[in-house]
Design a protein around this motif. Structure first.
Motif, mmCIF file in Angstrom:
data_model
loop_
_atom_site.group_PDB
_atom_site.id
_atom_site.type_symbol
_atom_site.label_atom_id
_atom_site.label_comp_id
_atom_site.label_asym_id
_atom_site.label_seq_id
_atom_site.Cartn_x
_atom_site.Cartn_y
_atom_site.Cartn_z
ATOM 1 N N ALA A 178 -6.941 -7.551 2.191
ATOM 2 C CA ALA A 178 -7.482 -6.769 1.072
ATOM 3 C C ALA A 178 -9.012 -6.706 1.151
ATOM 4 O O ALA A 178 -9.612 -5.642 0.955
ATOM 5 C CB ALA A 178 -7.030 -7.388 -0.251
ATOM 6 N N ASP A 193 -11.651 -4.254 -0.748
ATOM 7 C CA ASP A 193 -11.245 -4.696 -2.076
ATOM 8 C C ASP A 193 -12.001 -5.988 -2.408
ATOM 9 O O ASP A 193 -12.573 -6.634 -1.524
ATOM 10 C CB ASP A 193 -9.722 -4.941 -2.098
ATOM 11 C CG ASP A 193 -9.109 -4.587 -3.439
ATOM 12 O OD1 ASP A 193 -9.866 -4.409 -4.393
ATOM 13 O OD2 ASP A 193 -7.861 -4.500 -3.515
ATOM 14 N N GLU A 233 -6.847 -3.287 -11.045
ATOM 15 C CA GLU A 233 -7.147 -3.047 -12.461
ATOM 16 C C GLU A 233 -7.119 -1.557 -12.756
ATOM 17 O O GLU A 233 -7.749 -0.760 -12.048
ATOM 18 C CB GLU A 233 -8.518 -3.638 -12.837
ATOM 19 C CG GLU A 233 -8.774 -3.493 -14.327
ATOM 20 C CD GLU A 233 -10.029 -4.203 -14.812
ATOM 21 O OE1 GLU A 233 -10.673 -4.932 -14.015
ATOM 22 O OE2 GLU A 233 -10.358 -4.013 -15.990
ATOM 23 N N ARG A 285 -0.589 -4.132 -10.628
ATOM 24 C CA ARG A 285 -1.658 -3.511 -11.419
ATOM 25 C C ARG A 285 -1.819 -4.337 -12.691
ATOM 26 O O ARG A 285 -0.931 -5.085 -13.061
ATOM 27 C CB ARG A 285 -1.290 -2.078 -11.827
ATOM 28 C CG ARG A 285 -0.867 -1.164 -10.696
ATOM 29 C CD ARG A 285 -2.045 -0.567 -9.955
ATOM 30 N NE ARG A 285 -1.571 0.431 -9.001
ATOM 31 C CZ ARG A 285 -1.186 0.167 -7.748
ATOM 32 N NH1 ARG A 285 -1.211 -1.081 -7.294
ATOM 33 N NH2 ARG A 285 -0.771 1.150 -6.957
ATOM 34 N N ILE A 309 0.825 -1.213 0.000
ATOM 35 C CA ILE A 309 0.000 0.000 0.000
ATOM 36 C C ILE A 309 0.859 1.263 0.000
ATOM 37 O O ILE A 309 0.592 2.213 -0.726
ATOM 38 C CB ILE A 309 -0.956 0.001 1.217
ATOM 39 C CG1 ILE A 309 -2.016 -1.084 1.030
ATOM 40 C CG2 ILE A 309 -1.627 1.354 1.404
ATOM 41 C CD1 ILE A 309 -2.841 -1.333 2.256
ATOM 42 N N ARG A 356 -10.411 -4.251 3.707
ATOM 43 C CA ARG A 356 -10.459 -2.812 3.390
ATOM 44 C C ARG A 356 -11.331 -2.540 2.167
ATOM 45 O O ARG A 356 -11.254 -1.500 1.540
ATOM 46 C CB ARG A 356 -9.066 -2.203 3.241
ATOM 47 C CG ARG A 356 -8.160 -2.800 2.286
ATOM 48 C CD ARG A 356 -6.950 -1.945 1.937
ATOM 49 N NE ARG A 356 -6.270 -2.636 0.872
ATOM 50 C CZ ARG A 356 -5.404 -3.598 1.059
ATOM 51 N NH1 ARG A 356 -5.040 -3.936 2.280
ATOM 52 N NH2 ARG A 356 -4.876 -4.211 0.027
ATOM 53 N N THR A 367 -7.058 -8.457 -7.383
ATOM 54 C CA THR A 367 -8.213 -7.774 -6.785
ATOM 55 C C THR A 367 -8.601 -6.589 -7.665
ATOM 56 O O THR A 367 -7.825 -6.121 -8.504
ATOM 57 C CB THR A 367 -7.909 -7.285 -5.355
ATOM 58 O OG1 THR A 367 -6.873 -6.300 -5.425
ATOM 59 C CG2 THR A 367 -7.513 -8.417 -4.435
ATOM 60 N N ASN A 368 -9.825 -6.160 -7.381
ATOM 61 C CA ASN A 368 -10.434 -5.056 -8.105
ATOM 62 C C ASN A 368 -9.538 -3.824 -8.207
ATOM 63 O O ASN A 368 -9.422 -3.207 -9.265
ATOM 64 C CB ASN A 368 -11.700 -4.707 -7.299
ATOM 65 C CG ASN A 368 -12.700 -3.969 -8.103
ATOM 66 O OD1 ASN A 368 -12.792 -4.169 -9.305
ATOM 67 N ND2 ASN A 368 -13.431 -3.095 -7.446
ATOM 68 N N SER A 369 -8.892 -3.476 -7.077
ATOM 69 C CA SER A 369 -8.123 -2.223 -7.044
ATOM 70 C C SER A 369 -6.860 -2.293 -7.902
ATOM 71 O O SER A 369 -6.216 -1.279 -8.136
ATOM 72 C CB SER A 369 -7.751 -1.868 -5.600
ATOM 73 O OG SER A 369 -6.860 -2.834 -5.108
ATOM 74 N N LYS A 373 -1.509 10.191 -10.029
ATOM 75 C CA LYS A 373 -2.697 9.850 -10.788
ATOM 76 C C LYS A 373 -3.309 11.110 -11.394
ATOM 77 O O LYS A 373 -3.370 12.133 -10.755
ATOM 78 C CB LYS A 373 -3.711 9.179 -9.868
ATOM 79 C CG LYS A 373 -4.739 8.372 -10.589
ATOM 80 C CD LYS A 373 -5.408 7.422 -9.596
ATOM 81 C CE LYS A 373 -6.654 6.789 -10.134
ATOM 82 N NZ LYS A 373 -6.551 6.206 -11.443
#
Ligand code: 0L1
Ligand code: MG
Length: 266
Positions: free
Chosen positions: A51, A56, A89, A164, A20, A54, A85-87, A264
């Protein structure tokens, strides 16, 4: 429980913290030399719980070390797996370096599964029947360990360097083109830096899915419907830096383009 100092759960929490914060860490084998590969996969399970806690969401699996060259570099002759996990992508055309340490990118083929795949005797036919579609993908790997240096035990515990990934906007029928013949080229700032063919992934990316199902079966797990599977790097991974522009071509499956930014910018 093999380590005297930290429990497997505590090691998972430590790795999670470094994933993280994007701060590198010492190899876990440097303080817990007795840990086995089996323990490391348990660390992954504990990490998955961190994950999920929190918010995810588990969305799939990745296969790593699927080419002979990569296996040699870690001194093994088997692939490994990790959890997606989703985060992880990336939904824009920008890879933010926020939270990353020393990212590398590699082209892959993703399978999206529509029926459970379970067992250690699956055939390519079983996988094709259970596959909803395939997509070009780019995985961003980022070891949390200093200098990207680790043993098999370390890298498995670090979720196989998962960090990622990009999926192309276009999905394809699994029967669109022979994936073992697929030619892939990777360009960084206009210069071709890597090229390869799909057969680099265990002979054919479908074999990577078979191998994943087998490895999961041995720990009582299966590939569930809806899961995304990154099958493994078709070329060597390349380092990316702030300001880089990447183009990855997948022959008749189109291309993935993205740039790399310090922060970002969505
Ligand atoms: O996806 C991969 O093949 C990477 C697996 C872990 C080894 C590495 O980080 O290079
Ligand atoms: Mg990979």
């Amino acid at each position: 429980m093999k380590t005297k100092t930290l429990t497997l759960k505590q090691i998972a929490e430590q790795i999670d913290h470094h994933q993280i914060t994007g701060i590198d860490m010492d190899k876990i084998t440097s303080h817990s030399p007795d840990i086995t590969v089996k323990d490391s996969y348990e660390i992954q399970q504990h990490w998955e719980q961190c994950a999920l806690k929190r918010g995810d969401l588990k969305i799939g699996w990745k296969m790593g070390l699927t080419s002979v060259a990569k296996q040699r570099s870690v001194g093994v002759n088997e692939p490994i797996y990790g959890r997606l996990t989703n985060s992880m992508e990336v939904h824009s055309n920008t890879l933010s370096l926020k939270g990353l340490i020393h990212p590398r990118v590699e082209p892959e083929i993703a399978f999206v599964i529509k029926e459970e795949l379970k067992g250690d005797q699956l055939t390519a036919r079983d996988v094709w029947k259970a596959t909803e579609f395939i997509m070009p993908a780019v995985e961003v790997i980022d070891s949390r360990y200093k200098n990207f240096s680790f043993t098999l035990v370390d890298v498995v515990a670090d979720n196989a360097s998962s960090s990622r990934f990009f999926l192309s906007d276009q999905a394809f029928s699994p029967f669109h083109t022979p994936l073992d013949k697929l030619e892939v080229n990777m360009y960084r700032n206009g210069e071709k830096v890597q090229s390869g063919v799909g057969s680099a992934v265990l002979g054919h990316p479908v074999k990577s899915v078979i191998e994943l199902a087998k490895m999961l079966h041995h720990v009582g797990l299966a590939i569930q419907p809806g899961m995304v599977i990154l099958t493994g790097g078709i070329t060597e991974a390349v380092n990316v830096y702030d300001g880089d522009e990447l183009k990855v071509t997948f022959d008749s499956l189109g291309e993935i383009n993205f740039d790399v930014k310090k922060e970002k910018e969505d």
